[in-house]
Design a protein around this motif. Structure first.
Motif, PDB file in Angstrom:
ATOM      1  N   PRO A 254       7.282   1.080   0.714  1.00  0.00           N
ATOM      2  CA  PRO A 254       7.096   2.298   0.273  1.00  0.00           C
ATOM      3  C   PRO A 254       6.056   3.047   0.392  1.00  0.00           C
ATOM      4  O   PRO A 254       5.047   2.427   0.973  1.00  0.00           O
ATOM      5  N   PRO A 255       6.204   4.283   0.375  1.00  0.00           N
ATOM      6  CA  PRO A 255       4.873   5.206   0.281  1.00  0.00           C
ATOM      7  C   PRO A 255       3.757   4.573  -0.305  1.00  0.00           C
ATOM      8  O   PRO A 255       3.854   4.025  -1.552  1.00  0.00           O
ATOM      9  N   ASN A 256       2.359   4.537   0.466  1.00  0.00           N
ATOM     10  CA  ASN A 256       1.994   5.521   1.145  1.00  0.00           C
ATOM     11  C   ASN A 256       2.143   5.121   2.664  1.00  0.00           C
ATOM     12  O   ASN A 256       1.420   5.640   3.464  1.00  0.00           O
ATOM     13  N   GLY A 257       2.916   4.078   2.872  1.00  0.00           N
ATOM     14  CA  GLY A 257       3.510   3.502   4.265  1.00  0.00           C
ATOM     15  C   GLY A 257       4.470   4.594   4.833  1.00  0.00           C
ATOM     16  O   GLY A 257       5.371   5.281   3.918  1.00  0.00           O
ATOM     17  N   GLN A 258       4.787   4.568   6.205  1.00  0.00           N
ATOM     18  CA  GLN A 258       5.793   5.561   6.517  1.00  0.00           C
ATOM     19  C   GLN A 258       6.994   4.793   6.792  1.00  0.00           C
ATOM     20  O   GLN A 258       7.833   5.308   7.544  1.00  0.00           O
ATOM     21  N   GLY A 259       7.372   3.613   6.298  1.00  0.00           N
ATOM     22  CA  GLY A 259       8.799   3.013   6.335  1.00  0.00           C
ATOM     23  C   GLY A 259       9.851   3.803   6.018  1.00  0.00           C
ATOM     24  O   GLY A 259      10.840   3.736   6.663  1.00  0.00           O
ATOM     25  N   ALA A 260       9.882   4.700   5.204  1.00  0.00           N
ATOM     26  CA  ALA A 260      11.228   5.533   4.915  1.00  0.00           C
ATOM     27  C   ALA A 260      11.355   6.322   6.023  1.00  0.00           C
ATOM     28  O   ALA A 260      12.702   6.905   6.286  1.00  0.00           O
ATOM     29  N   THR A 261      10.406   6.593   7.131  1.00  0.00           N
ATOM     30  CA  THR A 261      10.863   7.321   8.358  1.00  0.00           C
ATOM     31  C   THR A 261      11.795   6.633   9.141  1.00  0.00           C
ATOM     32  O   THR A 261      12.768   7.334  10.025  1.00  0.00           O
ATOM     33  N   ALA A 262      11.611   5.304   9.439  1.00  0.00           N
ATOM     34  CA  ALA A 262      12.394   4.499  10.013  1.00  0.00           C
ATOM     35  C   ALA A 262      13.978   4.443   9.505  1.00  0.00           C
ATOM     36  O   ALA A 262      14.879   4.375  10.249  1.00  0.00           O
ATOM     37  N   ILE A 263      13.984   4.466   8.201  1.00  0.00           N
ATOM     38  CA  ILE A 263      15.259   4.599   7.483  1.00  0.00           C
ATOM     39  C   ILE A 263      15.992   5.818   7.788  1.00  0.00           C
ATOM     40  O   ILE A 263      17.130   5.919   8.059  1.00  0.00           O
ATOM     41  N   LEU A 264      15.127   6.996   7.705  1.00  0.00           N
ATOM     42  CA  LEU A 264      15.706   8.302   7.979  1.00  0.00           C
ATOM     43  C   LEU A 264      16.200   8.329   9.613  1.00  0.00           C
ATOM     44  O   LEU A 264      17.220   8.898   9.821  1.00  0.00           O
ATOM     45  N   MET A 265      15.428   7.972  10.398  1.00  0.00           N
ATOM     46  CA  MET A 265      15.860   7.880  11.903  1.00  0.00           C
ATOM     47  C   MET A 265      17.204   7.299  12.207  1.00  0.00           C
ATOM     48  O   MET A 265      17.901   7.625  12.821  1.00  0.00           O
ATOM     49  N   LEU A 266      17.115   5.798  11.610  1.00  0.00           N
ATOM     50  CA  LEU A 266      18.576   5.255  11.488  1.00  0.00           C
ATOM     51  C   LEU A 266      19.739   6.007  11.038  1.00  0.00           C
ATOM     52  O   LEU A 266      20.878   6.010  11.533  1.00  0.00           O
TER      53      LEU A 266
END
Length: 525
Positions: A254-266
Motif C-alpha cells: 500500500p501507500p506510500n508505495g505506488q503499487g495502487a498505480t499498477a492495479i489502476l493500470m490493469l
C-alpha cells in the motif's frame, strides 16, 4: 518453450528452494542460507544486504525497503513498510521560501532517515530462523574481502558517479574514477556496521557512533537532522492492497508505495481486448502508454504517507478505471499528463526467495537515485538515500514535505495469486517504470500465455517525460506506427527496468526467471 537457435535464457527449475535477483553472488548467498536451514526471509535478507555491496549505486544500508511475504502453510500475503521519515525539522515552507519548486536531489534536504536496517532486524526477529549473526555474515565477508564489479554495475557506476561528493568520493570513487568490470570493490566500514548490527540489533545503527557518523555528514551538508530523528525510527506492518486481472489477483504494497498505480493500470487495460492485439505490436504499446499517462497522473495527486492520504480506494475502483479508459483515443496519443513535482528514477534492487515450506518473500530495496544523495558518512561510508526528493513542495498536497512524514516511494514488490493461493512473487525495478512494468508482466502472462522468463525477456516500451521510449527489441515499423499516432519515439540508451520472478507450481516445482537486462540470475536447489 524458447527457440534454442536464438539467444535467451531457459527458466531455472528446482524443488527445494529458489532465489531470483539482479546479482549472482546475492542469489548464491540466498540459496546457501536456504541449504543451511534458513527460511525464505533469512535468505532474502542475506541476499539483499549483499546487494548493497555488489550494487552500491542502486542500494545500501542508507536506504529503504518494502516487502511482501507469506508464512509457511499460510496463504495470507503480509506487508512490511521499511521506509524512513523526513527529519522533524523539515519544512516545505522553508524550501519554498528559498525559491525552490522541488526538493533538490543531491542535498541533505532530500535525505530521509534510512529505514532498511530496522526493517531487516524486525523481519529477521519476527519471521526468520537463523538470526542476524548468521544471515549478515556473508555480506560482512564480501564487504571486507571485496566483490568483482559486474558489467551492468560498472556501466551504471560510470553513469551515476558524478553526484558523489566529499566523503562519498573516498568510499565509492577510489582513484578518482569509476571502477571497470572485474575491479574489486571493498567496503570495510560497512562490514563493521553490519558486524555491530549483528551483535546488538538496530540500536547499533540508529544510536551511538554509527548514527553520529551519519549525522555529522548531514550537518556538514546543511541538513536539519538530529539524533532524535534516527533514534525514533521504526518500520511498520502494513495491509496489502490487491486487484484482479483475467482471473489472477495482483497483490501490492500500500501507500506510500505506488503499487495502487499498477492495479489502476490493469483495470484500465481490462476495458480493452488486449489479448486480441499483437503482443509486440504498436496498438498494444499505444494503449499501455495512454493507460500509463492516466494512471500516473492519478497517482501523483493521491499517493503519500499512509497517515496523510485517504483516497487509495479511489485508485482501486473499477469505476475510476472505466472513466479514465473512456478518455483513450486508440488512434492518437494524448499530451503527457501533468508533470510530477516528485523526482523519479530507476535505481533499485529486487530479490525474491521461496523456500522448501513455500514461504515466499518479495523484497525491494533502494537508495532512490544512482548513489542516492551523493552524501556518505566519513568513517563507515554509509551512502544516504535521497528518497525525500519524492516529496512535493506544493502547499496542501497530501505528499507535501513535512517533518516526521514518509515520502511517496517508487519501489513496489509484487505478488500474484490464483484462487487465493500465492503463486508468484515478482518485482520489476526501474523507478517510475515499476507500475507499468508490473502491469505488462502480468498482461504478458494473462493475455498472451507467456511463461515468466518469456514475460521478462519481451521488449519494453514506456511513456515517460514526454517521450515514448521503445527498446531496440521492437521493429522500425512499430516505431513508425507509434510516431504516426503522435508519440515522440526514442530508443533509450539504457534498457528499461529489470525483473525477477519465481513461479510456485502446485506439483512442487519452482520456476525461476531473471532479467537479462541485469547481471543476475535465478538459482535453486
Amino acid at each position: 518453450m524458447r527457440d534454442f537457435h536464438l539467444p535467451g535464457r531457459s527458466p531455472v527449475l528446482a524443488t527445494s528452494g529458489m532465489c531470483a535477483t539482479s546479482h549472482p553472488l546475492a542469489a548464491k548467498v540466498a540459496v546457501d542460507i536456504l541449504e543451511r536451514g534458513g527460511n525464505a526471509m533469512d535468505a532474502a535478507i542475506a541476499g539483499a544486504v549483499l546487494l548493497g555491496i555488489c550494487e552500491p549505486q542502486m542500494t545500501g544500508i542508507g536506504g529503504d525497503l518494502f516487502a511482501l511475504f507469506t508464512r509457511p502453510g499460510d496463504d495470507t500475503v503480509r506487508a512490511y513498510n521499511g521506509s524512513g521519515r523526513a527529519p522533524g525539522g523539515a519544512s516545505a515552507a522553508d524550501l519554498r521560501a528559498r525559491g525552490l519548486g522541488a526538493v533538490p536531489l543531491y542535498t541533505a534536504d532530500a535525505v530521509t532517515v534510512p529505514g532498511a536496517i530496522h526493517a531487516f532486524c524486525a523481519l529477521s526477529d519476527a519471521h526468520g530462523k537463523l538470526g542476524l549473526d548468521a544471515i549478515l555474515a556473508p555480506a560482512i565477508r564480501y564487504a571486507e574481502e571485496g566483490v568483482p564489479v559486474a558489467p551492468r554495475v560498472a556501466w551504471d557506476w560510470a553513469e551515476s558517479c558524478g553526484v558523489l561528493k566529499d566523503h562519498a568520493l573516498t568510499h565509492y570513487l577510489p582513484g578518482g574514477r569509476a571502477p571497470k568490470a572485474g575491479t574489486l570493490f571493498r567496503a570495510p566500514g560497512q562490514a563493521e556496521v553490519l558486524r555491530r548490527v549483528a551483535a546488538k540489533g538496530a540500536a547499533a545503527f540508529y544510536e551511538g557512533e554509527i548514527a553520529d557518523d551519519m549525522l555529522a555528514a548531514l550537518t556538514a551538508a546543511g541538513g536539519v537532522h538530529v539524533a532524535a530523528d534516527f533514534a525514533a525510527h521504526r518500520g511498520d506492518d502494513a495491509q496489502p492492497i490487491s486487484g484482479s486481472y483475467k482471473g489472477r489477483d495482483l497483490v501490492e504494497h500500500p501507500p506510500n508505495g505506488q503499487g495502487a498505480t499498477a492495479i489502476l493500470m490493469l483495470n484500465i487495460l481490462a476495458q480493452f481486448d488486449v489479448a486480441a492485439m499483437d503482443p509486440l505490436g504498436a496498438e498494444r504499446i499505444h494503449l499501455e502508454a495512454e493507460a500509463t499517462k492516466l494512471a500516473y497522473d492519478t497517482r501523483s495527486r493521491i499517493i503519500a504517507d499512509p497517515d496523510h492520504t485517504s483516497r487509495t480506494e479511489f485508485m482501486l475502483s473499477m469505476d475510476t478505471a472505466k472513466r479514465l479508459a473512456a478518455m483513450i483515443d486508440m488512434d492518437r496519443a494524448m499530451p503527457s499528463a501533468a508533470p510530477l513535482t516528485e523526482a523519479m528514477h530507476r535505481d533499485t534492487v529486487y530479490i525474491t526467495v521461496v523456500d522448501k515450506d513455500r514461504m515466499a518473500v518479495s523484497l525491494i530495496y533502494s537508495i532512490f537515485h544512482g548513489f542516492g544523495s551523493g552524501i556518505a558518512s566519513e568513517k563507515f561510508g554509509i551512502l544516504l538515500q535521497n528518497r525525500g526528493a519524492g516529496f512535493s513542495l506544493a502547499e496542501g498536497h497530501p505528499n507535501e514535505l513535512a517533518g516526521g512524514k514518509r515520502p511517496f516511494h517508487t519501489i513496489i514488490p509484487g505478488m500474484i495469486c490464483e484462487g487465493g493461493r500465492p503463486v508468484m512473487p515478482f518485482g520489476v525495478m526501474g523507478g517510475a517504470y515499476q507500475p507499468a512494468g508490473h502491469a505488462r508482466f502480468l498482461s504478458n502472462i494473462a493475455d498472451f500465455g507467456m511463461d515468466p522468463q518469456s514475460a521478462i525477456d519481451a521488449p519494453r516500451a514506456f511513456a515517460d517525460k514526454g517521450e515514448m521510449r521503445v527498446e531496440r527489441g521492437y521493429s522500425d515499423a512499430v516505431r513508425a506506427d507509434l510516431a504516426a499516432r503522435g508519440h515522440n519515439v526514442v530508443i533509450p540508451e539504457e534498457a528499461i527496468g529489470g525483473a525477477q520472478a519465481i513461479r510456485i507450481h502446485q506439483e512442487g516445482l519452482l520456476e525461476g526467471a531473471s532479467d537479462p537486462r541485469k547481471d543476475g540470475c535465478a538459482l535453486g536447489y
